[in-house]
Design a protein around this motif. Structure first.
Motif, PDB file in Angstrom:
ATOM      1  N   SER A 238      83.518  49.622  51.643  1.00 35.18           N
ATOM      2  CA  SER A 238      83.078  48.520  50.790  1.00 35.18           C
ATOM      3  C   SER A 238      83.276  48.855  49.307  1.00 35.18           C
ATOM      4  CB  SER A 238      81.613  48.185  51.081  1.00 35.18           C
ATOM      5  OG  SER A 238      81.251  46.995  50.433  1.00 35.18           O
ATOM      6  N   LEU A 239      83.044  50.109  48.931  1.00 33.78           N
ATOM      7  CA  LEU A 239      83.309  50.541  47.550  1.00 33.78           C
ATOM      8  C   LEU A 239      84.795  50.397  47.219  1.00 33.78           C
ATOM      9  CD1 LEU A 239      81.185  53.794  47.125  1.00 33.78           C
ATOM     10  CD2 LEU A 239      81.002  51.733  45.746  1.00 33.78           C
ATOM     11  N   ASP A 240      85.641  50.810  48.168  1.00 32.90           N
ATOM     12  CA  ASP A 240      87.092  50.695  47.964  1.00 32.90           C
ATOM     13  C   ASP A 240      87.502  49.235  47.799  1.00 32.90           C
ATOM     14  OD1 ASP A 240      87.263  53.441  48.191  1.00 32.90           O
ATOM     15  OD2 ASP A 240      87.978  53.402  50.270  1.00 32.90           O
ATOM     16  N   ARG A 241      86.958  48.355  48.662  1.00 29.45           N
ATOM     17  CA  ARG A 241      87.281  46.927  48.569  1.00 29.45           C
ATOM     18  C   ARG A 241      86.809  46.327  47.252  1.00 29.45           C
ATOM     19  NH1 ARG A 241      85.935  46.744  53.735  1.00 29.45           N
ATOM     20  NH2 ARG A 241      83.891  45.865  53.352  1.00 29.45           N
ATOM     21  N   ALA A 242      85.660  46.771  46.764  1.00 24.00           N
ATOM     22  CA  ALA A 242      85.155  46.264  45.488  1.00 24.00           C
ATOM     23  C   ALA A 242      86.121  46.603  44.359  1.00 24.00           C
ATOM     24  CB  ALA A 242      83.768  46.836  45.191  1.00 24.00           C
ATOM     25  N   LEU A 243      86.655  47.816  44.382  1.00 26.36           N
ATOM     26  CA  LEU A 243      87.633  48.210  43.358  1.00 26.36           C
ATOM     27  C   LEU A 243      88.933  47.430  43.517  1.00 26.36           C
ATOM     28  CD1 LEU A 243      87.091  52.064  43.222  1.00 26.36           C
ATOM     29  CD2 LEU A 243      86.470  50.378  41.491  1.00 26.36           C
ATOM     30  N   GLU A 244      89.320  47.146  44.758  1.00 27.82           N
ATOM     31  CA  GLU A 244      90.533  46.368  44.995  1.00 27.82           C
ATOM     32  C   GLU A 244      90.397  44.955  44.445  1.00 27.82           C
ATOM     33  OE1 GLU A 244      91.285  46.632  49.197  1.00 27.82           O
ATOM     34  OE2 GLU A 244      91.607  48.791  49.078  1.00 27.82           O
ATOM     35  N   GLY A 245      89.173  44.464  44.353  1.00 26.96           N
ATOM     36  CA  GLY A 245      88.939  43.143  43.777  1.00 26.96           C
ATOM     37  C   GLY A 245      89.328  43.070  42.310  1.00 26.96           C
ATOM     38  N   ALA A 246      89.470  44.202  41.660  1.00 33.95           N
ATOM     39  CA  ALA A 246      89.852  44.241  40.246  1.00 33.95           C
ATOM     40  C   ALA A 246      91.368  44.215  40.061  1.00 33.95           C
ATOM     41  CB  ALA A 246      89.277  45.497  39.585  1.00 33.95           C
TER      42      ALA A 246
ATOM     43  N   ARG B  18      97.225  50.540  54.164  1.00 35.45           N
ATOM     44  CA  ARG B  18      96.114  51.387  53.706  1.00 35.45           C
ATOM     45  C   ARG B  18      96.576  52.390  52.654  1.00 35.45           C
ATOM     46  NH1 ARG B  18      94.263  51.340  58.536  1.00 35.45           N
ATOM     47  NH2 ARG B  18      95.368  53.193  59.258  1.00 35.45           N
ATOM     48  N   GLU B  19      97.710  53.041  52.919  1.00 34.89           N
ATOM     49  CA  GLU B  19      98.231  54.038  51.976  1.00 34.89           C
ATOM     50  C   GLU B  19      98.641  53.398  50.651  1.00 34.89           C
ATOM     51  OE1 GLU B  19      98.181  57.388  52.270  1.00 34.89           O
ATOM     52  OE2 GLU B  19      97.167  57.126  54.188  1.00 34.89           O
ATOM     53  N   VAL B  20      99.232  52.197  50.717  1.00 35.12           N
ATOM     54  CA  VAL B  20      99.620  51.496  49.483  1.00 35.12           C
ATOM     55  C   VAL B  20      98.371  51.100  48.700  1.00 35.12           C
ATOM     56  CG1 VAL B  20     100.679  49.393  48.543  1.00 35.12           C
ATOM     57  CG2 VAL B  20     101.867  50.695  50.321  1.00 35.12           C
ATOM     58  N   ARG B  21      97.378  50.508  49.397  1.00 38.68           N
ATOM     59  CA  ARG B  21      96.135  50.093  48.720  1.00 38.68           C
ATOM     60  C   ARG B  21      95.443  51.269  48.040  1.00 38.68           C
ATOM     61  NH1 ARG B  21      94.390  45.054  49.441  1.00 38.68           N
ATOM     62  NH2 ARG B  21      95.178  43.896  51.212  1.00 38.68           N
ATOM     63  N   LYS B  22      95.480  52.416  48.695  1.00 38.00           N
ATOM     64  CA  LYS B  22      94.833  53.623  48.167  1.00 38.00           C
ATOM     65  C   LYS B  22      95.425  54.029  46.814  1.00 38.00           C
ATOM     66  CE  LYS B  22      94.379  56.645  51.561  1.00 38.00           C
ATOM     67  NZ  LYS B  22      94.629  57.870  52.352  1.00 38.00           N
ATOM     68  N   ARG B  23      96.716  53.745  46.631  1.00 36.45           N
ATOM     69  CA  ARG B  23      97.420  54.206  45.425  1.00 36.45           C
ATOM     70  C   ARG B  23      97.736  53.082  44.437  1.00 36.45           C
ATOM     71  NH1 ARG B  23      98.468  57.031  49.755  1.00 36.45           N
ATOM     72  NH2 ARG B  23      98.797  59.265  49.630  1.00 36.45           N
TER      73      ARG B  23
ATOM     74  N   ALA C 222      87.907  49.634  36.239  1.00 42.94           N
ATOM     75  CA  ALA C 222      86.813  48.923  36.919  1.00 42.94           C
ATOM     76  C   ALA C 222      85.695  49.896  37.283  1.00 42.94           C
ATOM     77  CB  ALA C 222      87.346  48.234  38.173  1.00 42.94           C
ATOM     78  N   ARG C 223      86.063  51.091  37.746  1.00 41.40           N
ATOM     79  CA  ARG C 223      85.070  52.112  38.105  1.00 41.40           C
ATOM     80  C   ARG C 223      84.273  52.523  36.871  1.00 41.40           C
ATOM     81  NH1 ARG C 223      88.336  56.202  39.696  1.00 41.40           N
ATOM     82  NH2 ARG C 223      88.691  55.208  41.684  1.00 41.40           N
TER      83      ARG C 223
ATOM     84  N   GLU D 170      78.004  45.155  51.740  1.00 42.64           N
ATOM     85  CA  GLU D 170      79.100  44.719  50.868  1.00 42.64           C
ATOM     86  C   GLU D 170      78.741  45.094  49.446  1.00 42.64           C
ATOM     87  OE1 GLU D 170      82.782  43.430  50.294  1.00 42.64           O
ATOM     88  OE2 GLU D 170      81.839  43.337  52.258  1.00 42.64           O
ATOM     89  N   ILE D 171      79.719  45.626  48.720  1.00 47.52           N
ATOM     90  CA  ILE D 171      79.522  46.017  47.336  1.00 47.52           C
ATOM     91  C   ILE D 171      80.378  45.098  46.464  1.00 47.52           C
ATOM     92  CG2 ILE D 171      79.788  47.875  45.627  1.00 47.52           C
ATOM     93  CD1 ILE D 171      77.868  48.746  47.747  1.00 47.52           C
TER      94      ILE D 171
END
Length: 185
Positions: A8-16, A74-79, A88-89, A182-183
């Motif tokens: 959920s933390l990862d998804r929150a950052l992806e929202g940025a 997943r690997e693309v989203r991570k980077r 954002a963090r 959810e974050i």
């Protein structure tokens, strides 16, 4: 399957993110080869052969199996967009904080005679920046899901149950049986 707090933390950052991740298998593979500095490292990260990576990059292979498609994404989203993610963090950890929405079992420990039996609660609560900083730091350092949940429980105890420490001093909160979390930044 129950969401993990880390995901959920990862998804929150992806929202940025300001741009979508590459959509085609070829574009994703090219991005990974560039980020990982070679087809060999990309193959190792995805658990496939170097030759398969080369075929996706050249466009000879176009439709990966579902499990490989998921690993690639997943690997693309991570980077993807590391500067946007870092900004954002930093903003969440210094000024904005974050919002936790959860459905979980909360129980309490307090002075004798004042304890409350654990029960399922739906809670949406803003947490101050210091909890965002703790969560992101712990996530980066490989903290377990239980450790991340403990940080969130401490934040919820302070802000929700103790009203920013203005009441119920000494109240300990147990955060278990998470059904949903959810974050949001």
């Amino acid at each position: 399957m129950v969401d993990s707090l880390g995901d959920s933390l990862d998804r929150a950052l992806e929202g940025a993110f300001t741009r979508r991740i590459p959509q085609s298998a070829q574009a994703q593979m090219k991005y990974l080869v560039k980020q990982l500095k070679g087809t060999k490292a990309t193959a190792r990260a995805l658990g496939i052969s170097q030759r398969t990576v080369e075929r996706y990059v050249s466009g000879k292979l176009k439709r990966p199996r579902q499990d490989l498609r998921g690993r690639m994404e997943r690997e693309v989203r991570k980077r993807w967009q590391p500067q946007v993610r870092a900004k954002a963090r930093k903003k969440a950890a210094s000024t904005d904080g974050l919002v936790v929405s959860t459905r979980a079992r909360f129980g309490f420990t307090a002075a004798p005679g004042t304890t409350d039996d654990a029960r399922i609660r739906d809670i949406t609560q803003a947490l101050p920046p210091e909890y965002a900083a703790q969560l992101f730091t712990a996530r980066e350092q490989g903290a377990t899901e239980h450790q991340l949940q403990q940080i969130a429980a401490d934040g919820l105890a302070r802000m929700y149950f103790r009203a920013d420490n203005s009441r119920a001093h000494g109240l300990g909160v147990e955060f278990t049986d998470v059904e949903h979390i959810e974050i949001e930044l």
